[in-house]
Design a protein around this motif. Sequence first.
Motif, PDB file in Angstrom:
ATOM      1  N   ASP A  52      43.869  49.261  29.227  1.00  0.00           N
ATOM      2  CA  ASP A  52      44.297  48.123  28.416  1.00  0.00           C
ATOM      3  C   ASP A  52      43.276  46.986  28.449  1.00  0.00           C
ATOM      4  OD1 ASP A  52      46.235  47.077  26.758  1.00  0.00           O
ATOM      5  OD2 ASP A  52      47.178  45.940  28.369  1.00  0.00           O
ATOM      6  N   LEU A  53      42.222  47.147  29.226  1.00  0.00           N
ATOM      7  CA  LEU A  53      41.218  46.084  29.314  1.00  0.00           C
ATOM      8  C   LEU A  53      40.502  45.873  27.980  1.00  0.00           C
ATOM      9  CD1 LEU A  53      39.608  46.789  32.802  1.00  0.00           C
ATOM     10  CD2 LEU A  53      40.915  44.787  32.145  1.00  0.00           C
ATOM     11  N   GLU A  54      40.439  46.914  27.149  1.00  0.00           N
ATOM     12  CA  GLU A  54      39.846  46.850  25.814  1.00  0.00           C
ATOM     13  C   GLU A  54      38.452  46.233  25.852  1.00  0.00           C
ATOM     14  OE1 GLU A  54      42.973  44.849  23.747  1.00  0.00           O
ATOM     15  OE2 GLU A  54      44.157  46.664  23.590  1.00  0.00           O
ATOM     16  N   LYS A  93      45.327  42.791  34.805  1.00  0.00           N
ATOM     17  CA  LYS A  93      44.020  43.287  34.355  1.00  0.00           C
ATOM     18  C   LYS A  93      42.910  42.250  34.520  1.00  0.00           C
ATOM     19  CE  LYS A  93      44.789  42.572  29.397  1.00  0.00           C
ATOM     20  NZ  LYS A  93      44.820  43.241  28.107  1.00  0.00           N
ATOM     21  N   LYS A  94      43.272  40.958  34.418  1.00  0.00           N
ATOM     22  CA  LYS A  94      42.237  39.933  34.617  1.00  0.00           C
ATOM     23  C   LYS A  94      41.768  39.929  36.073  1.00  0.00           C
ATOM     24  CE  LYS A  94      43.467  36.940  30.829  1.00  0.00           C
ATOM     25  NZ  LYS A  94      44.218  35.783  30.382  1.00  0.00           N
ATOM     26  N   GLN A  95      42.707  40.197  36.985  1.00  0.00           N
ATOM     27  CA  GLN A  95      42.325  40.268  38.400  1.00  0.00           C
ATOM     28  C   GLN A  95      41.423  41.481  38.645  1.00  0.00           C
ATOM     29  OE1 GLN A  95      45.879  40.005  40.819  1.00  0.00           O
ATOM     30  NE2 GLN A  95      46.011  37.804  40.517  1.00  0.00           N
ATOM     31  N   THR A 154      33.796  42.388  38.559  1.00  0.00           N
ATOM     32  CA  THR A 154      32.701  41.428  38.325  1.00  0.00           C
ATOM     33  C   THR A 154      32.137  40.944  39.659  1.00  0.00           C
ATOM     34  OG1 THR A 154      33.802  40.722  36.293  1.00  0.00           O
ATOM     35  CG2 THR A 154      32.103  39.263  37.157  1.00  0.00           C
ATOM     36  N   ALA A 155      33.042  40.660  40.603  1.00  0.00           N
ATOM     37  CA  ALA A 155      32.600  40.209  41.920  1.00  0.00           C
ATOM     38  C   ALA A 155      31.750  41.292  42.584  1.00  0.00           C
ATOM     39  CB  ALA A 155      33.813  39.871  42.788  1.00  0.00           C
ATOM     40  N   PRO A 163      35.832  38.794  45.653  1.00  0.00           N
ATOM     41  CA  PRO A 163      36.707  38.459  44.529  1.00  0.00           C
ATOM     42  C   PRO A 163      37.536  37.217  44.826  1.00  0.00           C
ATOM     43  CG  PRO A 163      36.929  40.772  45.157  1.00  0.00           C
ATOM     44  CD  PRO A 163      36.145  40.098  46.236  1.00  0.00           C
ATOM     45  N   GLN A 164      37.710  36.396  43.812  1.00  0.00           N
ATOM     46  CA  GLN A 164      38.531  35.186  43.947  1.00  0.00           C
ATOM     47  C   GLN A 164      39.918  35.499  43.396  1.00  0.00           C
ATOM     48  OE1 GLN A 164      37.086  32.342  45.394  1.00  0.00           O
ATOM     49  NE2 GLN A 164      35.445  33.837  45.720  1.00  0.00           N
ATOM     50  N   ILE A 165      40.786  35.986  44.257  1.00  0.00           N
ATOM     51  CA  ILE A 165      42.128  36.371  43.834  1.00  0.00           C
ATOM     52  C   ILE A 165      43.135  35.729  44.781  1.00  0.00           C
ATOM     53  CG2 ILE A 165      43.711  38.320  43.495  1.00  0.00           C
ATOM     54  CD1 ILE A 165      41.542  39.540  42.077  1.00  0.00           C
TER      55      ILE A 165
END
Length: 168
Positions: free
Chosen positions: A24-26, A142-144, A150-151, A158-160
């Motif tokens: 679903d990240l498209e 999905k943003k996480q 990306t991290a 990761p900044q989560i």
Amino acid sequence: MTHKPTLAVWKFASCDGCQLSVLDLEDELLLIADQLEIAYFKEATRGELEGPYDVSLVEGSVTTAHDIERIKEVRAQSKFLVTIGACATKGGVQALRNFADVGDYLDIVYAEPGYISTLATSTPIADHVEVDFELQGCPINKKQLVEVLTAYLHGRKPQIPNHSVCVE
Ligand code: SF4
């Protein structure tokens, strides 16, 4: 030619919802595909490249003896292993069996329970192998997931919020 880091996505006992979040990240998936080579992802592609893999995303919990062997193989082939979702990080709803007799469930659900080979428990991946990062959620956000990948690509943590980092 510059080597792109390879990505593998693995499924254990799960509903596939977290893998669907990856699909679903498209647009983001295209961006990721530009920076990572998707080497193994049965849900999305037919082709597969042999390991080792730079990053593995693991969905699902361990519920069979075969799962235990398989997750060890996945770990051995993965430089950075991320568990995604409540099944992989906590055992999932299937871990309800941990508080009951799995034999009772088998008798109720299956006409021929003798054909079913399963462990008495559903356990998180981290109970069996070292995990580098756990991404919580059911399904994952999905943003996480994009932030985790990306991290990784930028060599930072990761900044989560409220995440679990298992190792440095
Ligand atoms: Fe499905 Fe939730 Fe398990 Fe993800 S964590 S595979 S959405 S049950």
